[in-house]
Design a protein around this motif. Structure first.
Motif, PDB file in Angstrom:
ATOM      1  N   GLY A  85       0.791  -1.221   0.000  1.00  0.00           N
ATOM      2  CA  GLY A  85       0.000   0.000   0.000  1.00  0.00           C
ATOM      3  C   GLY A  85       0.822   1.269   0.000  1.00  0.00           C
ATOM      4  N   ARG A  86       2.124   1.135  -0.252  1.00  0.00           N
ATOM      5  CA  ARG A  86       3.018   2.299  -0.238  1.00  0.00           C
ATOM      6  C   ARG A  86       3.529   2.577  -1.649  1.00  0.00           C
ATOM      7  N   ARG A  87       3.942   3.787  -1.891  1.00  0.00           N
ATOM      8  CA  ARG A  87       4.556   4.166  -3.165  1.00  0.00           C
ATOM      9  C   ARG A  87       5.656   5.179  -2.889  1.00  0.00           C
ATOM     10  N   SER A  88       6.492   5.399  -3.855  1.00  0.00           N
ATOM     11  CA  SER A  88       7.615   6.318  -3.706  1.00  0.00           C
ATOM     12  C   SER A  88       7.200   7.732  -4.105  1.00  0.00           C
ATOM     13  N   PRO A  89       7.930   8.752  -3.653  1.00  0.00           N
ATOM     14  CA  PRO A  89       7.668  10.101  -4.142  1.00  0.00           C
ATOM     15  C   PRO A  89       7.730  10.202  -5.660  1.00  0.00           C
ATOM     16  N   LEU A  90       8.683   9.506  -6.277  1.00  0.00           N
ATOM     17  CA  LEU A  90       8.794   9.566  -7.733  1.00  0.00           C
ATOM     18  C   LEU A  90       7.540   9.003  -8.396  1.00  0.00           C
ATOM     19  N   GLN A  91       6.981   7.937  -7.834  1.00  0.00           N
ATOM     20  CA  GLN A  91       5.724   7.400  -8.359  1.00  0.00           C
ATOM     21  C   GLN A  91       4.590   8.397  -8.176  1.00  0.00           C
ATOM     22  N   ALA A  92       4.561   9.079  -7.042  1.00  0.00           N
ATOM     23  CA  ALA A  92       3.514  10.075  -6.800  1.00  0.00           C
ATOM     24  C   ALA A  92       3.624  11.222  -7.790  1.00  0.00           C
ATOM     25  N   TYR A  93       4.848  11.678  -8.067  1.00  0.00           N
ATOM     26  CA  TYR A  93       5.034  12.752  -9.047  1.00  0.00           C
ATOM     27  C   TYR A  93       4.554  12.298 -10.428  1.00  0.00           C
ATOM     28  N   ALA A  94       4.949  11.082 -10.805  1.00  0.00           N
ATOM     29  CA  ALA A  94       4.582  10.571 -12.129  1.00  0.00           C
ATOM     30  C   ALA A  94       3.073  10.426 -12.273  1.00  0.00           C
ATOM     31  N   GLU A  95       2.411   9.960 -11.222  1.00  0.00           N
ATOM     32  CA  GLU A  95       0.962   9.751 -11.296  1.00  0.00           C
ATOM     33  C   GLU A  95       0.217  11.080 -11.363  1.00  0.00           C
ATOM     34  N   LEU A  96       0.726  12.099 -10.703  1.00  0.00           N
ATOM     35  CA  LEU A  96       0.077  13.412 -10.828  1.00  0.00           C
ATOM     36  C   LEU A  96       0.279  13.977 -12.233  1.00  0.00           C
ATOM     37  N   MET A  97       1.474  13.806 -12.782  1.00  0.00           N
ATOM     38  CA  MET A  97       1.705  14.240 -14.164  1.00  0.00           C
ATOM     39  C   MET A  97       0.745  13.536 -15.114  1.00  0.00           C
ATOM     40  N   ALA A  98       0.589  12.225 -14.930  1.00  0.00           N
ATOM     41  CA  ALA A  98      -0.303  11.471 -15.803  1.00  0.00           C
ATOM     42  C   ALA A  98      -1.747  11.919 -15.633  1.00  0.00           C
ATOM     43  N   ALA A  99      -2.129  12.252 -14.388  1.00  0.00           N
ATOM     44  CA  ALA A  99      -3.488  12.740 -14.147  1.00  0.00           C
ATOM     45  C   ALA A  99      -3.726  14.069 -14.849  1.00  0.00           C
ATOM     46  N   LEU A 100      -2.725  14.942 -14.836  1.00  0.00           N
ATOM     47  CA  LEU A 100      -2.825  16.211 -15.572  1.00  0.00           C
ATOM     48  C   LEU A 100      -2.950  15.939 -17.065  1.00  0.00           C
ATOM     49  N   ARG A 101      -2.121  15.069 -17.578  1.00  0.00           N
ATOM     50  CA  ARG A 101      -2.157  14.738 -19.010  1.00  0.00           C
ATOM     51  C   ARG A 101      -3.526  14.202 -19.410  1.00  0.00           C
ATOM     52  N   ASP A 102      -4.075  13.286 -18.626  1.00  0.00           N
ATOM     53  CA  ASP A 102      -5.349  12.669 -18.979  1.00  0.00           C
ATOM     54  C   ASP A 102      -6.514  13.645 -18.841  1.00  0.00           C
TER      55      ASP A 102
END
Length: 371
Positions: free
Chosen positions: A156-173
């Motif tokens: 249930g954990r993720r890295s800061p880099l994963q969090a940054y990437a997922e927010l970028m992808a959310a913006l893109r989508d």
């Protein structure tokens, strides 16, 4: 404006211009600031910038809300402007010139309460551990599973880099149709004030100009990286801590054993430590840009051949960027300032940065065939 959750304020300036602030009522949304020339018969402004704050969009792990930004983007479109989006993974407040107090997301701060070593940490004090800086997550925790919202396989954990990437992808989508049309540029913040640097000179930690600041390498992830580098260099004794003689936030260089002329910065140990410290920062930038290129890369338009004017304009931009870098390295650490967009700069290079920004616009205009 009230129906959209934004309030407009016009601030006349003497003689030539006024500033229009479109301020959100949400405390985590930075205002959109436009500088409009009044002296000209017709304003020539064509680009606005909006800072997308992490805490405004991801208020719960992996739950993204773009409502306010959709409204803001439509207002920008209605004004006939293009948009630069600045992804801000840092907090604002506590530095020289900060115009707002914008924290990291509450769930990130809660993770930091459980594990304070996700934050940059300065040297240990007599009373114990160093001070934690909650402006930006430690770059040494980039790939550590320290944040909630991960898969079950990762506990249930993720890295800061994963969090940054997922927010970028959310913006893109969320804004696929606007990318490349309304949104001309996405800027990714890479550290405190959005800059690829350490939070070495923070007023909230007691720093005052022109103090040398402090190294920020005392969280456990940083010390583990330092120990590994020292072992690889065959000098494990260098990996226990940072320099012992670098002074405090408000020391003068000449008053320290490390920064003084002929100081330990020029020794074999100083060379090892400074190379490790700077390379860690560059590696963070590489990781972040790799993620950004992966997320936004498929949306790039085909490159058009540049005519002579555009080639010259881009050459000017590259030259100015090199001047800014050399100016920064020559002047050392300056005082960090944040404007109303959450965009911050080193005061020693602000004029060159402004010229580079103008040249960038000229290059873009030349590439698109504008006069």
């Amino acid at each position: 404006m009230a129906s959209h959750g934004f309030q407009q304020t016009r601030l006349p300036l003497v003689g030539q211009s006024c500033v229009v602030l479109l301020a959100s009522r949400h405390p985590c949304v930075m205002p959109l600031t436009l500088l409009l020339p009044l002296a000209a018969a017709s304003p020539t402004l064509r680009l606005a910038a909006s800072c997308v704050q992490w805490c405004a969009v991801e208020r719960s792990p992996r739950q993204y809300s773009w409502t306010g930004y959709r409204q803001l983007f439509e207002m920008v479109r209605g004004a006939g402007l293009k948009l630069q989006v600045v992804l801000s993974f840092h907090a604002c407040g506590g530095n020289v010139g900060d115009l707002a107090q914008v924290p990291l997301p509450s769930w990130v701060l809660e993770a930091g309460q459980q594990d304070p070593d996700i934050f940059f940490t300065d040297r240990p004090r007599e009373c114990g551990l160093g001070q934690r800086n909650k402006e930006y997550l430690s770059i040494w925790a980039d790939e550590c599973l320290v944040l909630p919202g991960g898969s079950s396989g990762a506990g249930g954990r993720r890295s800061p880099l994963q969090a940054y990437a997922e927010l970028m992808a959310a913006l893109r989508d969320a804004f696929t149709e606007q990318l490349g049309s309304l949104v001309e540029e996405v800027v990714v913040g890479a550290g405190p004030c959005g800059e690829l640097r350490y939070p070495s000179y923070v007023e909230a930690n007691g720093w005052r100009f022109p103090g040398v600041g402090e190294f920020q390498c005392y969280d456990r992830h940083a010390l583990a990286s330092l120990a590994a580098a020292a072992a690889a260099a065959g000098r494990p004794e260098w990996g226990y801590t940072g320099p012992h003689d670098s002074g405090g936030y408000n020391s003068s260089p000449g008053d320290t054993g490390f920064f003084a002329p002929g100081g330990s910065w020029g020794t074999e140990y100083g060379d090892f430590f400074l190379n490790w410290y700077s390379s860690c920062l560059l590696q963070h930038g590489d990781r972040l840009l790799h993620v950004a290129n992966h997320v936004f890369g498929p949306h790039k338009e085909a490159t058009q051949p540049l005519d002579g004017t555009a080639v010259q304009a881009h050459a000017v931009v590259r030259r100015l960027q090199s001047l800014i870098m050399s100016n920064d390295s020559g002047n050392g650490i300056g005082s960090g300032t944040c404007d109303g967009l959450g965009s911050c700069s080193n005061s020693s290079s602000s004029s060159l940065t402004a010229v580079a920004a103008a040249a960038t616009v000229a290059a873009a205009a030349a590439a698109s065939g504008m006069n």
